[in-house]
Scaffold this motif. Structure first.
Motif: not given
Ligand code: PLP
Length: 385
Positions: A89-93, A249-251, A254-257
């Motif tokens: 997801n380009p928004e969150s990942e 790129a990451a799920p 993980l990307m939030a951190e």
């Protein structure tokens, strides 16, 4: 009062001037043909350069969004889905970074705590260990052996402990020019499956692959993708290493951190370049043609040195070729590397600097991302040794 040097508090006591700086300086001093450092000595596509100028002239000169320009993240997401059949997801990942180096540093900083172990496969690119150590982590090495530099997955498995937080892989691999196969990735997937270990997959040479092979990105394997940071570099792909542009790129979890660290380390990345890349990346031939482009260079270089005393296994990916010099000398690689610069005027990187305890594999690394003329001169010198 006692004088305590300020540097006594150094957090990186082991880090000295890198081999790249030392060799680069010596090569300049002796006007050597420089095949040491990993960057092209030819220009990027003028279309890409014009797109950057246009973006600047249009006025994209203020901060980009923290995660990166959305239009660029969207094209990156499409590219990964087309090539590897994985939706991010380009928004969150997806996050745009200051080269792969910042992506790697950020992922390590976001997850590695004091005492955590991180498995590093040697020979290894030099930015992993300092990032681990700065975060209080402990690098745990798996040393690969010349000339194949294949991972023995039993040895790899034996290095995993209950302290292992992360594993770092790099495919195609700098400096050996090897690639992890589908089978390798499946071994890794099976080993990591029962654990909660994070995978950091350095894939900066994803588009420099030879002989019709397929790049087995971590994003192709569901269980790996679910635990992975996949790091990439526009610098490597578009001959613009000086722009320091990459992405990760990451799920989402993980990307939030990752973004918590990213926003305070750099906040955001060069805006006009992101606008330009968003347009340029829409044409897949701009990256898919790279395999052919570099394969011709590799083949020219290897054909040219066929009659030399060097032994080699053709590089499978990256723009590096290892040459074994055992038929020329039994010197340490640093010594012969230095001699080749000062006496023969050709620069390369001794592989010991990438190995555990600077082990000498009698290998020198040559970068063939060079103009035809440079490669011709290099071949001429190498054949005379
Ligand atoms: C294996 C590897 N990872 C990461 C990097 C750094 O990439 P960037 O220039 O995009 O930061 C390099 C650059 O040489 C590399 O060889």
């Amino acid at each position: 009062m006692d004088y305590t040097p300020l540097t006594k508090a150094s957090k990186l006591t082991e880090v000295k001037t890198t081999i790249f700086t030392t060799v680069g300086n010596l090569a300049r001093k002796h006007k050597a043909i420089d095949l040491s450092q990993g960057f092209p000595n030819f220009q990027a596509d003028s279309k890409l350069k014009s797109l950057v100028s246009e973006a600047i002239n249009i006025g994209y000169n203020q901060y980009a969004p923290m995660q990166g320009y959305y239009g660029l993240r969207e094209v990156i997401s499409d590219k990964i889905e087309t090539l590897h059949n994985r939706e991010y997801n380009p928004e969150s990942e997806i996050t745009v970074t200051v080269g792969a180096t910042q992506a790697i540093f950020t992922a390590i900083t976001a997850f590695v705590n004091k005492g955590d172990e991180v498995i590093v496969i040697k020979p290894a690119y030099d930015c992993y260990e300092p990032a681990i150590i700065l975060n209080g982590g402990i690098p745990v090495f798996v040393q690969l052996n010349a000339p194949d530099y294949k991972i023995d997955w039993n040895i790899f498995r034996s290095k995993i402990s209950d302290k292992t937080k992360m594993v770092i892989i790099n495919t195609p691999h700098n400096p050996s020019g090897t690639m992890l196969t589908k089978w390798d990735m499946e071994q890794l997937e099976n080993i990591l499956k029962p654990t909660n270990i994070i995978l950091l997959s350095d894939e900066v040479y994803e588009h420099i692959i030879f002989d019709g092979q397929v790049h087995e990105s971590a994003s192709r394997f569901t269980d790996l993708a679910n635990r992975s940071f996949v790091c990439a570099s526009f610098g490597k792909t578009f001959h613009v290493t000086g722009w320091k542009m990459g992405y990760c790129a990451a799920p989402a979890e993980l990307m939030a951190e990752f973004r918590k660290v990213h926003q305070f380390a750099v906040f955001c990345v060069d805006h006009p370049v992101q606008r330009a890349l968003a347009i340029y990346l829409k044409n897949p031939s701009h990256y898919l043609d790279l395999n052919n482009f570099y394969q011709q260079k590799r083949d020219f270089f290897l054909e040219g040195i066929k009659s030399s005393k060097f032994k080699f296994k053709p590089s499978k990916g990256t723009y590096f070729q290892l040459l074994d010099y055992t038929h020329i000398s039994n010197e340490e690689d640093e010594a012969i590397g230095k001699r080749l610069i000062t006496k023969n005027r050709i620069a390369s990187i001794p592989i010991s600097s990438f190995n555990v305890d600077n082990r000498n594999d009698h290998m020198l690394r040559f970068c063939f991302a060079k103009k035809q003329k440079t490669l011709e001169k290099a071949v001429e010198i190498l054949c005379k040794l």
